[in-house]
Design a protein around this motif. Structure first.
Motif, PDB file in Angstrom:
ATOM      1  N   GLU A 151       0.823  -1.203   0.000  1.00 27.49           N
ATOM      2  CA  GLU A 151       0.000   0.000   0.000  1.00 27.49           C
ATOM      3  C   GLU A 151       0.865   1.263   0.000  1.00 27.49           C
ATOM      4  O   GLU A 151       0.509   2.263  -0.608  1.00 27.49           O
ATOM      5  CB  GLU A 151      -0.896  -0.031   1.249  1.00 27.49           C
ATOM      6  N   ARG A 152       1.997   1.189   0.703  1.00 24.81           N
ATOM      7  CA  ARG A 152       2.894   2.335   0.845  1.00 24.81           C
ATOM      8  C   ARG A 152       4.338   1.852   0.773  1.00 24.81           C
ATOM      9  O   ARG A 152       4.635   0.726   1.183  1.00 24.81           O
ATOM     10  CB  ARG A 152       2.687   3.014   2.204  1.00 24.81           C
ATOM     11  N   PRO A 153       5.247   2.718   0.330  1.00 25.56           N
ATOM     12  CA  PRO A 153       6.652   2.314   0.244  1.00 25.56           C
ATOM     13  C   PRO A 153       7.266   1.966   1.606  1.00 25.56           C
ATOM     14  O   PRO A 153       8.170   1.148   1.686  1.00 25.56           O
ATOM     15  CB  PRO A 153       7.362   3.526  -0.364  1.00 25.56           C
ATOM     16  N   ASP A 154       6.775   2.603   2.674  1.00 24.54           N
ATOM     17  CA  ASP A 154       7.347   2.340   3.998  1.00 24.54           C
ATOM     18  C   ASP A 154       6.665   1.173   4.717  1.00 24.54           C
ATOM     19  O   ASP A 154       6.887   0.958   5.909  1.00 24.54           O
ATOM     20  CB  ASP A 154       7.305   3.600   4.872  1.00 24.54           C
ATOM     21  N   ALA A 155       5.845   0.419   3.982  1.00 24.23           N
ATOM     22  CA  ALA A 155       5.163  -0.745   4.557  1.00 24.23           C
ATOM     23  C   ALA A 155       5.343  -1.948   3.627  1.00 24.23           C
ATOM     24  O   ALA A 155       4.377  -2.450   3.041  1.00 24.23           O
ATOM     25  CB  ALA A 155       3.687  -0.432   4.772  1.00 24.23           C
ATOM     26  N   PRO A 156       6.589  -2.417   3.473  1.00 24.77           N
ATOM     27  CA  PRO A 156       6.828  -3.528   2.553  1.00 24.77           C
ATOM     28  C   PRO A 156       6.122  -4.810   2.995  1.00 24.77           C
ATOM     29  O   PRO A 156       5.794  -4.985   4.167  1.00 24.77           O
ATOM     30  CB  PRO A 156       8.348  -3.695   2.586  1.00 24.77           C
ATOM     31  N   LEU A 157       5.923  -5.675   2.020  1.00 25.97           N
ATOM     32  CA  LEU A 157       5.293  -6.970   2.248  1.00 25.97           C
ATOM     33  C   LEU A 157       6.313  -8.068   1.994  1.00 25.97           C
ATOM     34  O   LEU A 157       7.204  -7.906   1.158  1.00 25.97           O
ATOM     35  CB  LEU A 157       4.099  -7.144   1.304  1.00 25.97           C
ATOM     36  N   ARG A 158       6.142  -9.176   2.697  1.00 29.70           N
ATOM     37  CA  ARG A 158       7.091 -10.270   2.537  1.00 29.70           C
ATOM     38  C   ARG A 158       6.387 -11.602   2.743  1.00 29.70           C
ATOM     39  O   ARG A 158       5.739 -11.825   3.756  1.00 29.70           O
ATOM     40  CB  ARG A 158       8.205 -10.119   3.567  1.00 29.70           C
ATOM     41  N   TRP A 159       6.540 -12.499   1.760  1.00 26.67           N
ATOM     42  CA  TRP A 159       6.053 -13.866   1.902  1.00 26.67           C
ATOM     43  C   TRP A 159       7.096 -14.648   2.690  1.00 26.67           C
ATOM     44  O   TRP A 159       8.299 -14.521   2.443  1.00 26.67           O
ATOM     45  CB  TRP A 159       5.848 -14.519   0.536  1.00 26.67           C
ATOM     46  N   ALA A 160       6.636 -15.469   3.629  1.00 23.13           N
ATOM     47  CA  ALA A 160       7.552 -16.245   4.460  1.00 23.13           C
ATOM     48  C   ALA A 160       6.931 -17.591   4.793  1.00 23.13           C
ATOM     49  O   ALA A 160       5.702 -17.730   4.830  1.00 23.13           O
ATOM     50  CB  ALA A 160       7.845 -15.482   5.754  1.00 23.13           C
ATOM     51  N   THR A 161       7.788 -18.564   5.032  1.00 23.10           N
ATOM     52  CA  THR A 161       7.274 -19.816   5.584  1.00 23.10           C
ATOM     53  C   THR A 161       6.786 -19.500   6.998  1.00 23.10           C
ATOM     54  O   THR A 161       7.152 -18.460   7.576  1.00 23.10           O
ATOM     55  CB  THR A 161       8.371 -20.896   5.649  1.00 23.10           C
ATOM     56  N   LEU A 162       6.023 -20.383   7.571  1.00 21.90           N
ATOM     57  CA  LEU A 162       5.539 -20.139   8.933  1.00 21.90           C
ATOM     58  C   LEU A 162       6.697 -20.055   9.922  1.00 21.90           C
ATOM     59  O   LEU A 162       6.686 -19.230  10.834  1.00 21.90           O
ATOM     60  CB  LEU A 162       4.534 -21.207   9.337  1.00 21.90           C
ATOM     61  N   SER A 163       7.692 -20.864   9.727  1.00 24.59           N
ATOM     62  CA  SER A 163       8.870 -20.826  10.594  1.00 24.59           C
ATOM     63  C   SER A 163       9.589 -19.485  10.461  1.00 24.59           C
ATOM     64  O   SER A 163       9.963 -18.863  11.467  1.00 24.59           O
ATOM     65  CB  SER A 163       9.802 -21.981  10.234  1.00 24.59           C
ATOM     66  N   GLU A 164       9.783 -19.022   9.234  1.00 22.20           N
ATOM     67  CA  GLU A 164      10.418 -17.720   9.012  1.00 22.20           C
ATOM     68  C   GLU A 164       9.580 -16.591   9.607  1.00 22.20           C
ATOM     69  O   GLU A 164      10.118 -15.657  10.209  1.00 22.20           O
ATOM     70  CB  GLU A 164      10.597 -17.464   7.512  1.00 22.20           C
ATOM     71  N   ALA A 165       8.269 -16.685   9.461  1.00 23.41           N
ATOM     72  CA  ALA A 165       7.375 -15.648   9.984  1.00 23.41           C
ATOM     73  C   ALA A 165       7.485 -15.551  11.503  1.00 23.41           C
ATOM     74  O   ALA A 165       7.521 -14.446  12.057  1.00 23.41           O
ATOM     75  CB  ALA A 165       5.937 -15.934   9.566  1.00 23.41           C
ATOM     76  N   ARG A 166       7.548 -16.687  12.175  1.00 21.69           N
ATOM     77  CA  ARG A 166       7.696 -16.668  13.636  1.00 21.69           C
ATOM     78  C   ARG A 166       9.022 -16.023  14.052  1.00 21.69           C
ATOM     79  O   ARG A 166       9.099 -15.358  15.075  1.00 21.69           O
ATOM     80  CB  ARG A 166       7.582 -18.077  14.210  1.00 21.69           C
ATOM     81  N   GLU A 167      10.055 -16.201  13.247  1.00 23.48           N
ATOM     82  CA  GLU A 167      11.348 -15.581  13.544  1.00 23.48           C
ATOM     83  C   GLU A 167      11.350 -14.088  13.229  1.00 23.48           C
ATOM     84  O   GLU A 167      11.997 -13.303  13.927  1.00 23.48           O
ATOM     85  CB  GLU A 167      12.458 -16.272  12.762  1.00 23.48           C
ATOM     86  N   LEU A 168      10.640 -13.687  12.189  1.00 23.15           N
ATOM     87  CA  LEU A 168      10.621 -12.282  11.783  1.00 23.15           C
ATOM     88  C   LEU A 168       9.862 -11.387  12.754  1.00 23.15           C
ATOM     89  O   LEU A 168      10.257 -10.242  12.975  1.00 23.15           O
ATOM     90  CB  LEU A 168       9.988 -12.135  10.393  1.00 23.15           C
ATOM     91  N   THR A 169       8.769 -11.889  13.306  1.00 24.16           N
ATOM     92  CA  THR A 169       7.966 -11.040  14.177  1.00 24.16           C
ATOM     93  C   THR A 169       8.553 -10.993  15.576  1.00 24.16           C
ATOM     94  O   THR A 169       9.144 -11.959  16.046  1.00 24.16           O
ATOM     95  CB  THR A 169       6.493 -11.484  14.219  1.00 24.16           C
TER      96      THR A 169
END
Length: 189
Positions: A151-169
């Motif tokens: 939606e905005r340049p300062d709000a990037p989106l990223r696809w992740a595996t569930l394991s990666e998502a748990r590490e990213l957040t």
């Protein structure tokens, strides 16, 4: 005296089965707040100290990936969603609208009309001000993950595996929701 009619939120909460004691307490708090404020102002009013929000975890089922959004104000990788607009009362419609706005995905659909997770989350707004979101979370599905557009340049989106998502957040409440997403994708919920 007649009971007040059930609202979309009360019907959702009545049908929802909390997964643990933390969620059970949050669901009961949301019910009590809504019961005590039955004649009060709009429960979606974002100026109230406690108000409803609706959010979603967007998944691409064939790859098992989940979409995360870098939230500019919170400075964290989170799921999508947010506040209802004036006149909105259906939480799944709010979650869908917010997800479409924030991701550009036009084919989003609910995995199920049921809630994935219901919880109360403290959110810093500005300075030292903290409000609480009674967040109603859903699982949404897309078949076209490559069509995602932030939606905005300062709000990037990223696809992740569930394991990666748990590490990213950095948010424990998001990790708890991700465990539920994983259970749904495995057919356990």
């Amino acid at each position: 005296m007649d009971s007040p009619p059930a609202t979309p939120v009360s019907r959702l909460l009545d049908a929802h089965r909390p997964a643990d004691d933390v969620e059970r307490a949050d669901v009961e708090r949301i019910r009590r707040w809504r019961r005590d404020a039955a004649d009060a102002a709009d429960p979606w009013d974002r100026t109230a100290p406690l108000h409803l929000t609706a959010s979603a975890f967007v998944v691409h089922p064939s790859t098992g990936r989940v979409l995360l959004r870098r939230h500019p104000r919170q400075r964290a990788w989170l799921h999508v969603g947010g506040h209802g607009d004036p006149g909105e009362t259906d939480p799944v419609a709010v979650a869908l609208r917010e997800a479409r706005e924030e991701t550009g995905l036009t084919d989003l659909r609910p995995h199920s009309p049921a809630l994935l997770h219901a919880l109360v989350v403290p959110v810093a707004t500005s300075g030292t001000t903290v409000v609480e979101h009674a967040d109603l979370r859903y699982l949404l599905v897309t078949e076209h993950p490559d069509e995602v557009r932030p939606e905005r340049p300062d709000a990037p989106l990223r696809w992740a595996t569930l394991s990666e998502a748990r590490e990213l957040t950095t948010e424990d409440n998001v990790r708890r929701s991700l465990r539920r997403v994983e259970a749904v994708l495995r057919g356990e919920r």
